[in-house]
Design a protein around this motif. Structure first.
Motif, short mmCIF file in Angstrom:
data_model
loop_
_atom_site.label_atom_id
_atom_site.label_comp_id
_atom_site.label_asym_id
_atom_site.label_seq_id
_atom_site.Cartn_x
_atom_site.Cartn_y
_atom_site.Cartn_z
N ALA A 1 0.82 -1.23 0.00
CA ALA A 1 0.00 0.00 0.00
C ALA A 1 0.85 1.27 0.00
CB ALA A 1 -0.97 -0.02 1.18
N ILE A 2 1.90 1.27 -0.79
CA ILE A 2 2.78 2.44 -0.90
C ILE A 2 2.55 3.12 -2.24
CG2 ILE A 2 5.17 3.22 -1.03
CD1 ILE A 2 5.92 1.00 0.91
N LEU A 3 2.42 4.45 -2.21
CA LEU A 3 2.37 5.25 -3.42
C LEU A 3 3.81 5.62 -3.75
CD1 LEU A 3 0.61 6.71 -5.52
CD2 LEU A 3 0.46 8.65 -3.94
N HIS A 4 4.35 4.93 -4.75
CA HIS A 4 5.79 5.00 -5.04
C HIS A 4 6.14 6.19 -5.92
CE1 HIS A 4 6.81 1.03 -3.43
NE2 HIS A 4 5.72 0.56 -4.01
N THR A 5 7.29 6.79 -5.63
CA THR A 5 7.83 7.82 -6.52
C THR A 5 8.47 7.21 -7.75
OG1 THR A 5 9.94 7.76 -5.34
CG2 THR A 5 8.30 9.38 -4.59
N GLY A 6 8.87 5.95 -7.67
CA GLY A 6 9.58 5.31 -8.76
C GLY A 6 11.07 5.56 -8.72
N PHE A 7 11.57 6.04 -7.58
CA PHE A 7 12.99 6.39 -7.49
C PHE A 7 13.91 5.20 -7.74
CE2 PHE A 7 12.44 4.54 -3.36
CZ PHE A 7 13.69 4.13 -2.96
N ASP A 8 13.45 3.98 -7.40
CA ASP A 8 14.34 2.82 -7.49
C ASP A 8 14.01 1.89 -8.63
OD1 ASP A 8 11.94 1.99 -6.42
OD2 ASP A 8 12.84 0.64 -4.95
N ALA A 9 13.16 2.32 -9.56
CA ALA A 9 12.84 1.49 -10.72
C ALA A 9 14.05 1.39 -11.64
CB ALA A 9 11.64 2.08 -11.48
N THR A 10 14.01 0.44 -12.55
CA THR A 10 15.10 0.31 -13.52
C THR A 10 14.95 1.39 -14.58
OG1 THR A 10 15.19 -2.08 -13.18
CG2 THR A 10 16.22 -1.20 -15.19
N ARG B 1 4.58 8.54 -13.90
CA ARG B 1 3.36 9.19 -14.35
C ARG B 1 2.18 8.83 -13.43
NH1 ARG B 1 0.38 13.22 -16.33
NH2 ARG B 1 -1.29 12.53 -17.74
N GLY B 2 2.11 7.57 -13.02
CA GLY B 2 1.03 7.14 -12.15
C GLY B 2 1.06 7.81 -10.79
N TYR B 3 2.25 8.07 -10.29
CA TYR B 3 2.40 8.78 -9.00
C TYR B 3 1.70 10.14 -9.08
CZ TYR B 3 4.83 11.08 -5.09
OH TYR B 3 5.14 11.76 -3.94
N GLU B 4 1.89 10.83 -10.18
CA GLU B 4 1.26 12.14 -10.36
C GLU B 4 -0.25 12.00 -10.52
OE1 GLU B 4 3.13 13.69 -13.81
OE2 GLU B 4 5.10 13.92 -12.87
N LEU B 5 -0.68 11.07 -11.39
CA LEU B 5 -2.10 10.92 -11.67
C LEU B 5 -2.88 10.47 -10.44
CD1 LEU B 5 -2.01 9.17 -15.17
CD2 LEU B 5 -2.71 11.53 -14.71
N LEU B 6 -2.39 9.44 -9.76
CA LEU B 6 -3.12 8.91 -8.62
C LEU B 6 -3.08 9.87 -7.43
CD1 LEU B 6 -4.80 6.74 -7.32
CD2 LEU B 6 -2.73 5.41 -6.88
N GLY B 7 -1.96 10.55 -7.26
CA GLY B 7 -1.88 11.54 -6.18
C GLY B 7 -2.92 12.62 -6.34
N GLU B 8 -3.13 13.08 -7.58
CA GLU B 8 -4.13 14.12 -7.84
C GLU B 8 -5.55 13.57 -7.73
OE1 GLU B 8 -7.02 16.39 -10.03
OE2 GLU B 8 -6.20 14.47 -10.72
N TYR B 9 -5.76 12.37 -8.27
CA TYR B 9 -7.09 11.76 -8.26
C TYR B 9 -7.53 11.44 -6.83
CZ TYR B 9 -10.82 8.40 -9.32
OH TYR B 9 -12.01 7.73 -9.39
N SER C 1 1.03 2.72 -10.52
CA SER C 1 1.02 2.96 -11.97
C SER C 1 -0.34 2.72 -12.61
CB SER C 1 2.06 2.07 -12.66
OG SER C 1 1.72 0.69 -12.52
N SER C 2 -1.35 2.34 -11.83
CA SER C 2 -2.63 1.90 -12.40
C SER C 2 -3.25 2.91 -13.35
CB SER C 2 -3.61 1.57 -11.27
OG SER C 2 -3.76 2.66 -10.37
N MET C 3 -3.31 4.18 -12.97
CA MET C 3 -3.94 5.17 -13.85
C MET C 3 -3.08 5.44 -15.08
SD MET C 3 -5.69 7.88 -11.19
CE MET C 3 -6.81 8.55 -12.45
N ALA C 4 -1.77 5.38 -14.92
CA ALA C 4 -0.88 5.56 -16.07
C ALA C 4 -0.98 4.37 -17.02
CB ALA C 4 0.56 5.74 -15.60
N LEU C 5 -1.11 3.17 -16.47
CA LEU C 5 -1.32 1.99 -17.32
C LEU C 5 -2.62 2.13 -18.11
CD1 LEU C 5 -0.13 -0.82 -14.92
CD2 LEU C 5 0.51 -0.70 -17.34
N ALA C 6 -3.67 2.65 -17.46
CA ALA C 6 -4.95 2.84 -18.15
C ALA C 6 -4.80 3.86 -19.27
CB ALA C 6 -6.01 3.28 -17.15
#
Length: 480
Positions: A65-74, A85-93, A365-370
Motif C-alpha cells: 500500500a505504498i504510493l511509489h515515486t519510482g525512485f528505485d525502478a530500472t 506518471r502514475g504517481y502524479e495521476l493517482l496523487g491528484e485523483y 502505476s494503475s492510472m498511467a497503465l490505463a
C-alpha cells in the motif's frame, strides 16, 4: 443493487466495445478510463469482467500500500515511466475522490558498509528516473528521523515523496466511477476459453466463453493479474509466465504507530528489495514482506517459517516494535514473471491487449497503465476521445485514520444518529458506515468485502465482539 453490477444471471446479449478481464486495481483503472471515452460520437460500452465476487479481491487487496515515486525502478523501462506518471495521476485523483493518502516520506537504511556504499548510486538512479529529491544522510540524521531503529545503522537515503495510500478504496473508486460512466461490472465471471470470429463484416468480435456464458466483445484488454499469462495463452501466445510470489506481512496494533512515522526501506540487493517497516493508512504498522515463489496461484496462507523470518528481521530493524501487539498477519501474491519489466503487448489483428507482469508497483502505476492502454488501443484502430459530459469522481467514504471519521463529526451525527452508533469499537466503525457500504453502487458480497469498505472487524479483537452483529446486518441485506 446497481443495474450495472451483476454477480449472477445472464450476461449482456449484444457485443460490447471493450471487455476488460480482471477486476483488480489495474483492470478497474482501465475500465474507468475507457468508460470515459467515446468513439464516433458514441460512448464506449465497457464491461469489467472479474472471476471473484468482488473487485480488488485478489492481488490488489494484499500489498504494501505504498504510493511509489519510482525512485528505485530500472531506468528506461516501461515500469519506470508509468510509475512516475502514475504517481502524479493517482496523487491528484486521490484528492478529488477522497482516497486517503499520507505523505509520510521514506528513508532507506544502510546497515553494512556495502549498503552504505550503494547509497550514492541509488541517489543517481533516482535522478535517472526523474526523481531529484533523494539525499544521502548520516547515521545521526537517520536516528533523528526514526529514533526507534535498532542499533547499527550507518546512514541512509531519504525519499521525501514516498507515501502510503488505501489500496482498497483506490480499486473501489475506479470501479465505482466506471459504473457511473456506464460500464458494466460482471462479477463471478471467469473466462474459460476464447473464440474469434462472428459479428458483422469488418467488425470481427471475440467471444469470451465464461463461467456464466458467452460474452461478445470487439476488443479485449487482459488485466488478469496472476491469471494474465493463462488468458494470454487463450489468445495463442506464450510470451511470459506468471510465478506467484507470496509476501507475508505482520500488522501491529495502533499503539505502535509512534514508532514508525515514516516508511523504513531496506537497501535493495540482488536477492530482492527486502523487508520494510511502514505505517498504514489505517493507523497500524506493518512489517514485511517475505518473498517466496510458489506454484499454487491461490495460496495466500501464512506460515510458521514466514512468521519466524519476520520476527528475526523486526528484532534487528526495530526491537521496540516487536514488543507491541500483532493484531493480524496476512499474505499476498504478486504476479512475478521471468522478465524485468511490465509485459504490455498489443495484437492489433486480434484486437487484444495484455497488461501482464504488473508487480507491486501496479497500484501506483494503475492510472498511467490505463492511460497507456487507451493510447495503444487508439493506435490499433479504436480511436476515441474523452467524453465532454464527465462529472467529478464519486467521493469515497474515508477509512483513513489521519482524516475525520464519522464518529468524530458532531454535525454529521446530528443529521443522522446512525453515524454516532458505533458497531465495531476497535476500529470505531458506525452503523451508518455499514449501512452506506451495503447500499453503495458496488456493495460488498461478503464480510471480507465489508471489511475493505469500512475497516469493520480489522482491529484488536478481529471481529470477536462485533462479528455476529455485522454478519446479521449483511444477511438482512442479502435476504431483502
Amino acid at each position: 443493487m446497481n443495474s450495472g453490477v451483476s454477480r449472477s444471471g445472464p450476461l449482456p446479449e449484444g457485443a460490447i466495445d471493450v471487455a476488460v478481464v480482471g477486476g483488480g486495481v489495474v483492470g478497474a483503472a482501465v475500465a474507468r478510463e475507457l468508460a470515459g471515452r467515446e468513439s464516433g460520437g458514441r460512448a464506449l460500452s465497457v464491461a469489467l469482467v472479474e472471476a471473484r465476487a468482488d473487485v480488488g479481491d485478489g492481488t490488489s487487496k494484499a500489498n504494501t500500500a505504498i504510493l511509489h515515486t519510482g525512485f528505485d525502478a530500472t531506468p528506461g523501462t516501461l515500469e519506470s515511466r508509468l510509475v512516475r506518471r502514475g504517481y502524479e495521476l493517482l496523487g491528484e485523483y486521490a484528492g478529488r475522490a477522497g482516497i486517503p493518502v499520507e505523505r509520510t516520506g521514506a528513508v532507506l537504511v544502510a546497515w553494512t558498509g556495502e549498503e552504505l556504499a550503494a547509497l550514492p548510486g541509488l541517489a543517481d538512479k533516482a535522478v535517472k528516473n526523474g526523481y531529484r529529491e533523494c539525499e544521502v544522510v548520516g547515521a545521526d540524521e537517520v536516528y533523528r528521523m526514526v529514533p526507534a531503529l535498532g542499533p547499527g545503522a550507518l546512514g541512509g537515503l531519504t525519499v521525501p515523496g514516498e507515501s502510503i495510500i488505501c489500496p482498497w478504496t483506490t480499486t473501489l473508486a475506479f470501479a465505482t466511477e466506471a459504473l457511473a460512466r456506464g460500464a458494466r461490472v460482471l462479477l463471478n465471471t471467469r473466462v474459460e476459453s476464447v473464440q474469434r470470429g462472428g459479428g458483422e463484416e469488418g467488425d470481427e468480435e471475440t467471444v469470451l466463453l465464461t463461467s456464466r456464458g458467452p460474452l461478445r466483445a470487439r476488443w479485449v484488454v487482459n488485466a488478469a493479474g496472476l491469471g494474465s499469462d493463462a488468458v494470454d495463452g487463450l489468445f495463442g501466445h506464450e510470451r511470459f509466465t506468471v510465478t506467484p510470489r507470496r509476501g507475508e506481512l505482520l500488522v501491529f496494533d495502533k499503539m505502535a504507530r509512534p514508532l514508525a512515522n515514516r516508511i523504513v526501506l531496506p537497501v535493495p540487493s540482488s536477492r530482492g528489495k527486502g523487508v520494510l517497516i511502514s505505517p498504514t493508512i489505517y493507523g497500524n504498522v506493518m512489517l514485511g514482506p517475505t518473498a517466496e515463489d510458489l506454484r499454487d496461484r491461490t495460496d495466500t496462507s501464512t506460515s510458521e517459517e514466514g512468521f519466524a523470518f519476520l520476527v528475526d528481521k523486526g528484532l534487528a530493524l526495530m526491537p521496540a516494535l516487536l514488543k507491541e501487539e500483532v493484531t493480524a498477519s496476512y499474505a499476498g501474491l504478486r504476479a512475478a514473471t521471468e522478465h524485468g519489466d511490465y509485459q504490455v503487448h498489443l495484437d492489433a489483428a486480434q484486437r487484444y491487449l495484455v497488461l501482464g507482469g504488473i508487480r507491486s508497483t501496479g497500484l501506483t502505476s494503475s492510472m498511467a497503465l490505463a492511460e497507456h492502454a487507451a493510447g495503444l488501443l487508439a493506435e490499433a484502430g479504436l480511436v476515441t476521445s474523452v467524453r465532454d459530459d464527465l462529472s467529478e469522481p464519486p467521493r469515497m467514504p474515508n477509512i483513513g485514520e489521519a482524516f475525520p471519521r464519522p464518529y468524530m463529526c458532531g454535525d454529521l451525527i446530528a443529521k443522522d444518529p446512525a453515524y454516532g452508533t458505533v458497531v465495531c469499537f476497535c476500529e470505531r466503525v458506525t452503523a451508518g458506515e455499514i449501512r452506506d457500504a451495503l447500499a453503495s453502487p458496488l456493495p460488498p458480497a461478503d464480510i471480507d468485502g465489508l471489511r475493505r469498505r469500512t475497516r469493520a472487524m480489522m482491529g484488536r479483537c478481529q471481529g470477536f465482539f462485533c462479528g455476529a452483529e455485522i454478519a446479521e446486518r449483511l444477511a438482512r441485506v442479502e435476504e431483502s
